[in-house]
Design a protein around this motif. Structure first.
Motif, PDB file in Angstrom:
ATOM      1  N   TRP A  67       8.277 -54.187  25.723  1.00 58.33           N
ATOM      2  CA  TRP A  67       8.355 -54.956  26.967  1.00 58.33           C
ATOM      3  C   TRP A  67       6.988 -54.983  27.654  1.00 58.33           C
ATOM      4  O   TRP A  67       6.509 -56.037  28.079  1.00 58.33           O
ATOM      5  N   ILE A  68       6.372 -53.819  27.755  1.00 54.02           N
ATOM      6  CA  ILE A  68       5.062 -53.729  28.419  1.00 54.02           C
ATOM      7  C   ILE A  68       4.003 -54.459  27.615  1.00 54.02           C
ATOM      8  O   ILE A  68       3.177 -55.207  28.171  1.00 54.02           O
ATOM      9  N   ILE A  69       3.994 -54.300  26.301  1.00 53.36           N
ATOM     10  CA  ILE A  69       3.008 -54.983  25.461  1.00 53.36           C
ATOM     11  C   ILE A  69       3.194 -56.497  25.547  1.00 53.36           C
ATOM     12  O   ILE A  69       2.211 -57.245  25.669  1.00 53.36           O
ATOM     13  N   THR A  70       4.445 -56.949  25.524  1.00 52.71           N
ATOM     14  CA  THR A  70       4.723 -58.383  25.640  1.00 52.71           C
ATOM     15  C   THR A  70       4.211 -58.922  26.966  1.00 52.71           C
ATOM     16  O   THR A  70       3.608 -60.003  27.016  1.00 52.71           O
ATOM     17  N   PHE A  71       4.423 -58.199  28.034  1.00 56.03           N
ATOM     18  CA  PHE A  71       3.954 -58.650  29.337  1.00 56.03           C
ATOM     19  C   PHE A  71       2.426 -58.758  29.366  1.00 56.03           C
ATOM     20  O   PHE A  71       1.874 -59.751  29.852  1.00 56.03           O
ATOM     21  N   TYR A  72       1.736 -57.737  28.867  1.00 52.36           N
ATOM     22  CA  TYR A  72       0.278 -57.761  28.891  1.00 52.36           C
ATOM     23  C   TYR A  72      -0.285 -58.886  28.020  1.00 52.36           C
ATOM     24  O   TYR A  72      -1.210 -59.597  28.426  1.00 52.36           O
ATOM     25  N   VAL A  73       0.241 -59.047  26.815  1.00 50.92           N
ATOM     26  CA  VAL A  73      -0.261 -60.099  25.925  1.00 50.92           C
ATOM     27  C   VAL A  73       0.033 -61.474  26.510  1.00 50.92           C
ATOM     28  O   VAL A  73      -0.812 -62.370  26.482  1.00 50.92           O
ATOM     29  N   ALA A  74       1.226 -61.641  27.075  1.00 51.14           N
ATOM     30  CA  ALA A  74       1.578 -62.935  27.660  1.00 51.14           C
ATOM     31  C   ALA A  74       0.729 -63.232  28.887  1.00 51.14           C
ATOM     32  O   ALA A  74       0.362 -64.391  29.124  1.00 51.14           O
ATOM     33  N   SER A  75       0.393 -62.223  29.661  1.00 48.56           N
ATOM     34  CA  SER A  75      -0.443 -62.480  30.844  1.00 48.56           C
ATOM     35  C   SER A  75      -1.868 -62.846  30.450  1.00 48.56           C
ATOM     36  O   SER A  75      -2.557 -63.565  31.190  1.00 48.56           O
ATOM     37  N   LEU A  76      -2.353 -62.386  29.299  1.00 45.57           N
ATOM     38  CA  LEU A  76      -3.678 -62.782  28.826  1.00 45.57           C
ATOM     39  C   LEU A  76      -3.699 -64.263  28.452  1.00 45.57           C
ATOM     40  O   LEU A  76      -4.710 -64.948  28.643  1.00 45.57           O
ATOM     41  N   VAL A  77      -2.595 -64.745  27.940  1.00 46.61           N
ATOM     42  CA  VAL A  77      -2.495 -66.144  27.527  1.00 46.61           C
ATOM     43  C   VAL A  77      -2.160 -67.032  28.716  1.00 46.61           C
ATOM     44  O   VAL A  77      -2.423 -68.231  28.698  1.00 46.61           O
ATOM     45  N   GLY A  78      -1.569 -66.446  29.783  1.00 47.68           N
ATOM     46  CA  GLY A  78      -1.203 -67.211  30.961  1.00 47.68           C
ATOM     47  C   GLY A  78       0.261 -67.588  31.008  1.00 47.68           C
ATOM     48  O   GLY A  78       0.664 -68.441  31.795  1.00 47.68           O
ATOM     49  N   VAL A  79       1.071 -66.980  30.172  1.00 50.66           N
ATOM     50  CA  VAL A  79       2.506 -67.259  30.139  1.00 50.66           C
ATOM     51  C   VAL A  79       3.213 -66.164  30.918  1.00 50.66           C
ATOM     52  O   VAL A  79       2.844 -64.994  30.847  1.00 50.66           O
ATOM     53  N   GLN A  80       4.223 -66.546  31.670  1.00 49.48           N
ATOM     54  CA  GLN A  80       4.963 -65.570  32.474  1.00 49.48           C
ATOM     55  C   GLN A  80       6.242 -65.147  31.745  1.00 49.48           C
ATOM     56  O   GLN A  80       7.302 -65.708  31.960  1.00 49.48           O
ATOM     57  N   ILE A  81       6.137 -64.160  30.874  1.00 50.39           N
ATOM     58  CA  ILE A  81       7.319 -63.582  30.232  1.00 50.39           C
ATOM     59  C   ILE A  81       7.181 -62.077  30.293  1.00 50.39           C
ATOM     60  O   ILE A  81       6.081 -61.578  30.517  1.00 50.39           O
ATOM     61  N   PRO A  82       8.124 -61.273  30.151  1.00 54.61           N
ATOM     62  CA  PRO A  82       9.519 -61.442  29.801  1.00 54.61           C
ATOM     63  C   PRO A  82      10.376 -61.959  30.960  1.00 54.61           C
ATOM     64  O   PRO A  82      11.301 -62.735  30.720  1.00 54.61           O
ATOM     65  N   ILE A  83      10.147 -61.521  32.208  1.00 54.77           N
ATOM     66  CA  ILE A  83      10.898 -62.069  33.344  1.00 54.77           C
ATOM     67  C   ILE A  83       9.872 -62.753  34.243  1.00 54.77           C
ATOM     68  O   ILE A  83       9.077 -62.090  34.903  1.00 54.77           O
ATOM     69  N   PRO A  84       9.872 -64.089  34.298  1.00 55.75           N
ATOM     70  CA  PRO A  84       8.812 -64.799  35.014  1.00 55.75           C
ATOM     71  C   PRO A  84       8.784 -64.552  36.517  1.00 55.75           C
ATOM     72  O   PRO A  84       7.719 -64.486  37.115  1.00 55.75           O
ATOM     73  N   GLY A  85       9.917 -64.374  37.157  1.00 52.01           N
ATOM     74  CA  GLY A  85       9.944 -64.306  38.609  1.00 52.01           C
ATOM     75  C   GLY A  85       9.421 -63.018  39.220  1.00 52.01           C
ATOM     76  O   GLY A  85       9.084 -62.990  40.397  1.00 52.01           O
ATOM     77  N   ILE A  86       9.314 -61.946  38.458  1.00 51.09           N
ATOM     78  CA  ILE A  86       8.943 -60.669  39.080  1.00 51.09           C
ATOM     79  C   ILE A  86       7.494 -60.277  38.861  1.00 51.09           C
ATOM     80  O   ILE A  86       7.026 -59.284  39.417  1.00 51.09           O
ATOM     81  N   GLY A  87       6.770 -61.012  38.067  1.00 50.39           N
ATOM     82  CA  GLY A  87       5.336 -60.780  37.891  1.00 50.39           C
ATOM     83  C   GLY A  87       5.020 -59.402  37.335  1.00 50.39           C
ATOM     84  O   GLY A  87       5.516 -58.997  36.285  1.00 50.39           O
ATOM     85  N   ASN A  88       4.161 -58.651  38.071  1.00 53.52           N
ATOM     86  CA  ASN A  88       3.714 -57.342  37.594  1.00 53.52           C
ATOM     87  C   ASN A  88       4.806 -56.279  37.600  1.00 53.52           C
ATOM     88  O   ASN A  88       4.622 -55.204  37.029  1.00 53.52           O
ATOM     89  N   ALA A  89       5.931 -56.550  38.210  1.00 58.36           N
ATOM     90  CA  ALA A  89       7.043 -55.591  38.191  1.00 58.36           C
ATOM     91  C   ALA A  89       7.639 -55.456  36.789  1.00 58.36           C
ATOM     92  O   ALA A  89       8.421 -54.533  36.539  1.00 58.36           O
ATOM     93  N   ASN A  90       7.244 -56.360  35.891  1.00 58.79           N
ATOM     94  CA  ASN A  90       7.671 -56.213  34.496  1.00 58.79           C
ATOM     95  C   ASN A  90       7.204 -54.885  33.911  1.00 58.79           C
ATOM     96  O   ASN A  90       7.857 -54.333  33.020  1.00 58.79           O
ATOM     97  N   ILE A  91       6.087 -54.372  34.403  1.00 57.92           N
ATOM     98  CA  ILE A  91       5.598 -53.075  33.937  1.00 57.92           C
ATOM     99  C   ILE A  91       6.603 -51.978  34.313  1.00 57.92           C
ATOM    100  O   ILE A  91       6.917 -51.099  33.507  1.00 57.92           O
ATOM    101  N   PHE A  92       7.109 -52.044  35.539  1.00 58.32           N
ATOM    102  CA  PHE A  92       8.091 -51.045  35.972  1.00 58.32           C
ATOM    103  C   PHE A  92       9.389 -51.155  35.176  1.00 58.32           C
ATOM    104  O   PHE A  92      10.026 -50.142  34.865  1.00 58.32           O
TER     105      PHE A  92
END
Length: 110
Positions: A67-92
């Motif tokens: 989950w954390i790796i997906t969020f970081y890689v997606a944010s480098l590309v500019g895509v908002q996943i795994p949950i788009p609405g919560i932003g950096n809270a995906n780390i938590f």
């Protein structure tokens, strides 16, 4: 005057065995008491956890990491996943999922 009760259950059992006059019955009662003590001790031994417990435990830890790796890689590309609405809270969310797996490790017996 009331009698004082023995401080341990084994003291009571020992005094009960001494009251038996027949040596054969006394030996039989002692063996029975020892067998019951062994059964109680064996019942308290730790038993290993089932395979499904280990699979869920390791699965949650890996899922949290992914989950954390997906969020970081997606944010480098500019895509908002795994949950788009919560932003950096995906780390938590990822750490929370992994934390449940780590907490399950406290119950792991092999």
């Amino acid at each position: 005057m009331p009698e004082s009760k023995p401080s341990r259950p084994s003291e009571s059992a020992d005094s009960d065995l001494e009251k038996i006059g027949n040596p054969a019955k006394r030996a039989s009662a002692a063996e029975e008491r020892e067998l019951q003590r062994r059964k109680a001790a064996k019942a308290q031994e730790y038993r290993p956890v089932p395979v499904w417990y280990k699979a869920i435990m390791f699965g949650l830890m890996i899922l949290g990491l992914l989950w954390i790796i997906t969020f970081y890689v997606a944010s480098l590309v500019g895509v908002q996943i795994p949950i788009p609405g919560i932003g950096n809270a995906n780390i938590f969310v990822g750490f929370g999922i992994a934390l449940v797996g780590f907490i399950m490790m406290m119950g792991w017996r092999d």
